[in-house]
Scaffold this motif. Structure first.
Motif, mmCIF file in Angstrom:
data_model
loop_
_atom_site.group_PDB
_atom_site.id
_atom_site.type_symbol
_atom_site.label_atom_id
_atom_site.label_comp_id
_atom_site.label_asym_id
_atom_site.label_seq_id
_atom_site.Cartn_x
_atom_site.Cartn_y
_atom_site.Cartn_z
ATOM 1 N N HIS A 44 40.944 37.619 39.015
ATOM 2 C CA HIS A 44 40.778 39.068 38.878
ATOM 3 C C HIS A 44 42.027 39.802 39.369
ATOM 4 C CE1 HIS A 44 36.269 38.566 38.757
ATOM 5 N NE2 HIS A 44 36.547 37.546 39.549
ATOM 6 N N GLU A 111 40.598 37.848 43.957
ATOM 7 C CA GLU A 111 41.004 39.214 43.632
ATOM 8 C C GLU A 111 42.466 39.375 44.032
ATOM 9 O OE1 GLU A 111 39.681 41.752 42.141
ATOM 10 O OE2 GLU A 111 37.507 41.375 42.072
ATOM 11 N N HIS A 150 38.975 36.880 34.253
ATOM 12 C CA HIS A 150 37.721 37.626 34.142
ATOM 13 C C HIS A 150 37.539 38.154 32.709
ATOM 14 C CE1 HIS A 150 34.855 40.757 36.171
ATOM 15 N NE2 HIS A 150 34.207 39.770 35.615
ATOM 16 N N ASP A 160 40.900 42.248 33.395
ATOM 17 C CA ASP A 160 41.704 41.608 34.447
ATOM 18 C C ASP A 160 41.747 40.080 34.317
ATOM 19 O OD1 ASP A 160 38.905 41.749 35.115
ATOM 20 O OD2 ASP A 160 39.367 41.270 37.194
HETATM 21 ZN ZN LIG Z 1 37.361 41.164 37.650
#
Ligand SMILES: [Zn+2]
Length: 259
Positions: A44, A111, A150, A160
């Motif tokens: 992500h 992330e 993602h 993303d």
């Molecule tokens: Zn994401």
């Protein structure tokens, strides 16, 4: 005791491939329950881009309780380990070999800190992203095919991580996975750089001194060289050859010192 599958090894596995890691207090106990099994990594971006992005990942946002991913990847390549339990990051979607609409219980979320327009990735961050994914996939016995964006998994219109070509990304992850021996870590390379610069700095114009610097102290006038204890008994040439051989596997971070 039943096997929960929670990746309490995350910090160790990332550090073992030379990545910088910040372990957030309580990460081993943080999460929305236990994993069922581990099948891959979902990539992500934070769509923030700042140094505080991790706070939302750890604590959540008004409409969604944290943690939102197990890992945060900072722009300098440092991994923050946020949680070992299940996190809310995947949403609805599918990928071959993953349960449809239920990936949170089966994949680790990373992330990566980025504005989300695909233009602000740093080389250190991209390098760490691939190395980190490879380290995790190696640990759970999966291939680069289970390293997924993602946007590739989601059927909710996710974009993303923007700007990352996942086919190229997976090729690089696969290359890291295929390496038989671990590449040198960044800190190992830094130590070597410092050592070489310190070692070669005081070389004078005296031939004997230079030979001694290169080959070690003992018996220099007899043409027998003891090597250096701090180089494991090797001469500087042998030690450098070893360094260069290992750097071939490392590639990206080493800037040769001016000798
Ligand atoms: Zn994401």
């Amino acid at each position: 005791m039943s096997w929960t599958g929670d990746p309490i090894w995350l910090a160790d596995v990332l550090r073992a491939v030379g990545l910088r890691v910040i372990e957030h207090e309580g990460w081993r106990d943080r999460g929305h329950g236990d994993f069922r099994d581990l099948r891959g990594v979902l990539c992500h971006h934070t769509a923030g881009g700042g140094t505080e992005d991790w706070r939302i990942v750890q604590y959540g946002r008004p409409d969604l309780d944290g943690p939102l991913a197990q890992l945060v990847l900072e722009r300098d390549g440092t991994f923050r380990v946020i949680a070992a339990g299940v996190c809310w990051h995947a949403g609805r979607g599918s990928w071959p070999g993953w349960p449809t609409d239920n990936a949170n219980y089966h994949v680790i979320g990373i992330e990566a800190v980025s504005r989300g327009d695909g233009t602000d990735w740093t080389p250190a961050q991209l390098d760490a992203y691939k190395r980190g994914c490879a380290a995790i996939l190696g640990r759970i016995g999966r291939t680069a095919d289970d390293c997924v964006a993602h946007r590739e998994y989601s059927r909710e219109g996710k974009i993303d991580p923007a700007g990352i070509d996942m086919d190229e990304f997976r090729r690089d992850v696969a290359a890291f996975l295929e390496r038989k021996d671990a590449p040198m870590s960044a800190s190992e390379v830094t130590q070597l750089q410092e050592f070489i610069i310190k070692f070669c700095g005081p070389i004078s114009s005296d031939v004997k001194d230079i030979r001694e610097q290169l080959c070690g102290l003992d018996q220099r006038d007899l043409g027998q060289y003891a090597g250096w204890p701090q180089l494991g008994g090797h001469t500087l040439v042998d030690a450098l050859a070893d360094v260069i051989g290992r750097l071939d596997k490392f590639e990206s971070r080493f800037i040769p010192p001016a000798l």
